[in-house]
Design an enzyme around this catalytic site. Structure first.
Site, PDB file in Angstrom:
ATOM      1  N   PRO A  28       2.424 -71.671  24.867  1.00  0.00           N
ATOM      2  CA  PRO A  28       3.143 -72.584  23.965  1.00  0.00           C
ATOM      3  C   PRO A  28       3.585 -71.898  22.675  1.00  0.00           C
ATOM      4  O   PRO A  28       4.443 -72.396  21.963  1.00  0.00           O
ATOM      5  CB  PRO A  28       2.106 -73.670  23.682  1.00  0.00           C
ATOM      6  CG  PRO A  28       1.133 -73.591  24.790  1.00  0.00           C
ATOM      7  CD  PRO A  28       1.058 -72.132  25.149  1.00  0.00           C
ATOM      8  N   GLU A  58      -8.459 -71.509  27.369  1.00  0.00           N
ATOM      9  CA  GLU A  58      -7.870 -71.687  26.027  1.00  0.00           C
ATOM     10  C   GLU A  58      -6.701 -70.744  25.810  1.00  0.00           C
ATOM     11  O   GLU A  58      -5.971 -70.837  24.827  1.00  0.00           O
ATOM     12  CB  GLU A  58      -8.937 -71.452  24.941  1.00  0.00           C
ATOM     13  CG  GLU A  58     -10.135 -72.385  25.028  1.00  0.00           C
ATOM     14  CD  GLU A  58      -9.682 -73.859  25.145  1.00  0.00           C
ATOM     15  OE1 GLU A  58     -10.078 -74.507  26.131  1.00  0.00           O
ATOM     16  OE2 GLU A  58      -8.887 -74.287  24.278  1.00  0.00           O
ATOM     17  N   ARG A 109      17.659 -68.844  40.984  1.00  0.00           N
ATOM     18  CA  ARG A 109      18.900 -69.478  41.459  1.00  0.00           C
ATOM     19  C   ARG A 109      20.144 -68.866  40.817  1.00  0.00           C
ATOM     20  O   ARG A 109      21.262 -69.139  41.233  1.00  0.00           O
ATOM     21  CB  ARG A 109      18.849 -70.987  41.223  1.00  0.00           C
ATOM     22  CG  ARG A 109      18.713 -71.427  39.793  1.00  0.00           C
ATOM     23  CD  ARG A 109      18.439 -72.895  39.691  1.00  0.00           C
ATOM     24  NE  ARG A 109      19.492 -73.688  40.310  1.00  0.00           N
ATOM     25  CZ  ARG A 109      20.696 -73.859  39.794  1.00  0.00           C
ATOM     26  NH1 ARG A 109      20.980 -73.280  38.642  1.00  0.00           N
ATOM     27  NH2 ARG A 109      21.597 -74.596  40.386  1.00  0.00           N
ATOM     28  N   ASP A 112      26.842 -75.043  36.087  1.00  0.00           N
ATOM     29  CA  ASP A 112      25.587 -75.725  35.743  1.00  0.00           C
ATOM     30  C   ASP A 112      25.609 -76.312  34.341  1.00  0.00           C
ATOM     31  O   ASP A 112      26.297 -75.818  33.470  1.00  0.00           O
ATOM     32  CB  ASP A 112      24.446 -74.689  35.728  1.00  0.00           C
ATOM     33  CG  ASP A 112      23.747 -74.634  37.058  1.00  0.00           C
ATOM     34  OD1 ASP A 112      22.998 -73.681  37.275  1.00  0.00           O
ATOM     35  OD2 ASP A 112      23.967 -75.546  37.867  1.00  0.00           O
TER      36      ASP A 112
HETATM   37  C1  4FV Z   1       2.564 -72.960  28.496  1.00  0.00           C
HETATM   38  C2  4FV Z   1       3.740 -73.578  27.998  1.00  0.00           C
HETATM   39  C3  4FV Z   1       1.205 -73.522  28.431  1.00  0.00           C
HETATM   40  C4  4FV Z   1      -1.822 -72.906  27.394  1.00  0.00           C
HETATM   41  C5  4FV Z   1      -3.269 -72.695  27.649  1.00  0.00           C
HETATM   42  C6  4FV Z   1      -2.057 -72.386  29.691  1.00  0.00           C
HETATM   43  C7  4FV Z   1      -1.201 -73.141  28.730  1.00  0.00           C
HETATM   44  C8  4FV Z   1      -3.420 -72.393  29.106  1.00  0.00           C
HETATM   45  N1  4FV Z   1       2.910 -71.783  29.028  1.00  0.00           N
HETATM   46  N2  4FV Z   1       4.781 -72.728  28.267  1.00  0.00           N
HETATM   47  N3  4FV Z   1       3.870 -74.761  27.379  1.00  0.00           N
HETATM   48  N4  4FV Z   1       0.187 -72.689  28.788  1.00  0.00           N
HETATM   49  O1  4FV Z   1       1.022 -74.680  28.074  1.00  0.00           O
HETATM   50  O2  4FV Z   1       4.256 -71.668  28.893  1.00  0.00           O
HETATM   51  O3  4FV Z   1      -3.962 -71.119  29.194  1.00  0.00           O
END
Ligand code: 4FV
Length: 237
Positions: free
Chosen positions: A78, A105, A143, A158
């Site tokens: 994130p 985590e 794609r 698209d």
């Molecule tokens: C995530 C997202 C995501 C965070 C902790 C996996 C998680 C756990 N990855 N975009 N939004 N990853 O939430 O790519 O390890």
């Protein structure tokens, strides 16, 4: 989980036809302790577990040795830059991409500094693991590889490929639950259909995602159309 996500659909057929190759690595195969540990307790205390740096570093080193240096090593989290159609187009133009999927985590910070070359997020929400984010990226990028989607033209047209939301689509029946298909789409006038679709995409983008219009690559005709639409809306308001 990743293998299951690649069993169906156009990208799966692209893999079968050798247009792209997806290898899935189990981090436990890159551990050295008898418990094949990939996670450990967080320094400084706190809830949950953290992914250890060594298995990730070793896995990428193995990939480098066996398949050559990747063009990019993407950490999925994130905290990453927001994934988008333009990011998908960029990744579809490089030959070798590694996607690092987190769990728990997240990963030890040194993975970010020592192993990854960039960081991407598929959205502002927390998944239980990076695998689904990896599948989203593999699908959006896959794609775009020539030949994966039967009709490459549909890929060029698209949503977002030109930075706009998509125009409304209709198919038979021409009337459903009392709702008719717009006459212009039944008219056979290709130029008028094109104009109607351009206008509908601009109206929808202006209504739902106006910020996209600031960066969209619009033609002069579309800019003129947009001005017209804005004027009409001002009149209405
Ligand atoms: C995530 C997202 C995501 C965070 C902790 C996996 C998680 C756990 N990855 N975009 N939004 N990853 O939430 O790519 O390890």
């Amino acid at each position: 989980m990743v293998r299951a996500g690649l069993e169906e659909g156009v990208v799966s057929r692209g893999i079968e036809r050798g247009l792209l190759d997806v290898a899935i690595h189990d981090l436990r195969d890159h551990t050295t302790d008898r418990h094949r540990s990939v996670d450990d307790v967080p320094y400084g205390g706190g809830p949950g577990m953290v992914m250890k740096p060594e298995p990730l570093a070793r896995a990428v080193e193995t990939i480098r040795r066996e398949r050559g240096t990747p063009d990019t090593v993407v950490l999925l989290s994130p905290q990453g830059r927001r994934f988008s159609q333009s990011e998908a187009e960029r990744l579809s133009r490089v030959g070798h991409v590694v996607l690092l999927c987190g769990r728990y985590e997240g990963m030890d910070e040194r993975v970010r500094t020592l192993v990854a070359t960039e960081e991407l997020s598929i959205g502002d929400y927390v998944l239980s693991g990076g695998e689904l984010a990896a599948l989203v990226i593999i699908d959006a990028v896959g794609r775009l590889i020539p030949g994966v989607v039967g009709d490459d033209q549909s890929v060029q047209e698209d949503s977002f490929s030109r930075g706009l939301l998509d125009y409304p689509h209709y198919t038979r029946p021409s009337e459903f639950e009392g709702l008719k298909v717009p006459d212009v789409l039944l008219s056979g006038h290709h130029a008028e259909v094109l104009r109607w679709r351009r206008r509908a995409a601009l109206e929808r983008t202006l209504a739902r995602r106006p910020e996209l219009l600031d960066v969209a690559a619009l033609t002069d005709e579309e800019r003129a159309l947009l001005t017209e639409i804005r004027k009409e809306q001002e009149k209405k308001s």
